[in-house]
Write an enzyme that holds these catalytic residues in place. Structure first.
Site, short mmCIF file in Angstrom:
data_model
loop_
_atom_site.label_atom_id
_atom_site.label_comp_id
_atom_site.label_asym_id
_atom_site.label_seq_id
_atom_site.Cartn_x
_atom_site.Cartn_y
_atom_site.Cartn_z
N HIS A 1 0.80 -1.24 0.00
CA HIS A 1 0.00 0.00 0.00
C HIS A 1 0.82 1.27 0.00
O HIS A 1 0.32 2.32 0.41
CB HIS A 1 -1.00 0.03 1.17
CG HIS A 1 -1.95 -1.13 1.16
ND1 HIS A 1 -3.02 -1.19 0.30
CD2 HIS A 1 -1.97 -2.27 1.86
CE1 HIS A 1 -3.68 -2.32 0.50
NE2 HIS A 1 -3.04 -3.00 1.43
N GLN A 2 2.08 1.20 -0.45
CA GLN A 2 2.86 2.44 -0.56
C GLN A 2 2.53 3.10 -1.89
O GLN A 2 2.70 2.48 -2.95
CB GLN A 2 4.37 2.16 -0.47
CG GLN A 2 5.20 3.43 -0.51
CD GLN A 2 6.70 3.18 -0.38
OE1 GLN A 2 7.14 2.04 -0.43
NE2 GLN A 2 7.46 4.25 -0.24
N HIS B 1 7.92 7.40 4.38
CA HIS B 1 7.07 8.23 5.25
C HIS B 1 6.41 7.39 6.31
O HIS B 1 6.07 6.23 6.09
CB HIS B 1 6.02 9.00 4.44
CG HIS B 1 5.19 8.14 3.53
ND1 HIS B 1 5.65 7.68 2.33
CD2 HIS B 1 3.93 7.68 3.66
CE1 HIS B 1 4.72 6.96 1.74
NE2 HIS B 1 3.66 6.93 2.53
P1 DGP Z 1 1.13 5.65 1.33
O1 DGP Z 1 -0.04 4.85 0.85
O2 DGP Z 1 1.67 5.08 2.62
O3 DGP Z 1 2.20 5.82 0.28
O4 DGP Z 1 0.55 7.09 1.71
C1 DGP Z 1 0.80 8.26 0.97
C2 DGP Z 1 0.04 9.37 1.63
O5 DGP Z 1 0.51 10.59 1.10
C3 DGP Z 1 -1.47 9.34 1.41
O6 DGP Z 1 -2.12 9.17 2.67
C4 DGP Z 1 -1.81 10.68 0.82
C5 DGP Z 1 -0.57 11.50 1.06
N1 DGP Z 1 -0.27 12.46 0.00
C6 DGP Z 1 -0.10 12.18 -1.31
N2 DGP Z 1 0.16 13.31 -1.98
C7 DGP Z 1 0.20 14.31 -1.07
C8 DGP Z 1 0.44 15.71 -1.16
O7 DGP Z 1 0.68 16.29 -2.23
N3 DGP Z 1 0.38 16.42 -0.01
C9 DGP Z 1 0.13 15.83 1.21
N4 DGP Z 1 0.09 16.62 2.28
N5 DGP Z 1 -0.10 14.51 1.33
C10 DGP Z 1 -0.06 13.76 0.20
#
Ligand code: DGP
Length: 141
Positions: A91-92, A98
């Site tokens: 789910h990445q 992060h």
């Molecule tokens: P994951 O599935 O663990 O890779 O989570 C990625 C997270 O990153 C997801 O919860 C949404 C967040 N995200 C994606 N793009 C952006 C962005 O441009 N800004 C912020 N603040 N969060 C973002």
């Protein structure tokens, strides 16, 4: 490798910044599972946790407890989950390391987790093989 988080780090894309030091940035997730859902990222651009330097990992480890305390205190949550996904299969979505800090509320808001535990019949030999791989001690118990 450039990702959306590299652009956030460079200030090319806005975010709601919560914490920053020389090695770490924390900001609100744009798609929160609950209000206060934070992302904590190293400034080092690595896709997966297993690629991250000890220095960046330590810097994140130093600040995570403080960030959890702040999120829980500020939101009034009952607790929180710290989630870190590695690889598309896990789910990445964004290929920059992060950690999610997700407040969990009594009404159910937050991470909805299904935990399919299954006993490992080879646990003893698996632990020994892992110890051996890590080089921390002999392969025996
Ligand atoms: P994951 O599935 O663990 O890779 O989570 C990625 C997270 O990153 C997801 O919860 C949404 C967040 N995200 C994606 N793009 C952006 C962005 O441009 N800004 C912020 N603040 N969060 C973002």
């Amino acid at each position: 490798m450039s990702t959306i988080f590299s652009k956030i780090l460079a200030g090319e894309i806005p975010c709601h910044r919560v914490y920053e030091d020389e090695q770490v940035l924390a900001f609100l997730d744009v798609a929160p599972l609950a209000p206060g859902h934070l992302l904590v990222i190293p400034k080092e651009a690595k896709a997966r946790l297993d690629e991250l330097s000890d220095e960046s990992a330590a810097a994140i480890g130093r600040v995570l407890p403080r960030l959890c305390r702040a999120v829980v205190a500020e939101t009034g949550a009952e607790g929180c989950n710290v989630l870190q996904n590695n690889g598309t299969i896990a789910h990445q979505a964004v290929m920059h390391v992060h950690f999610h800090v997700i407040p969990k509320f009594a009404d159910g808001r937050g991470l909805d987790l299904v935990w399919n535990a299954a006993a490992d019949p080879d646990a003893a030999s698996r632990a020994a093989a892992l110890r051996h791989r890590l080089g921390v001690e002999s392969a025996s118990d």
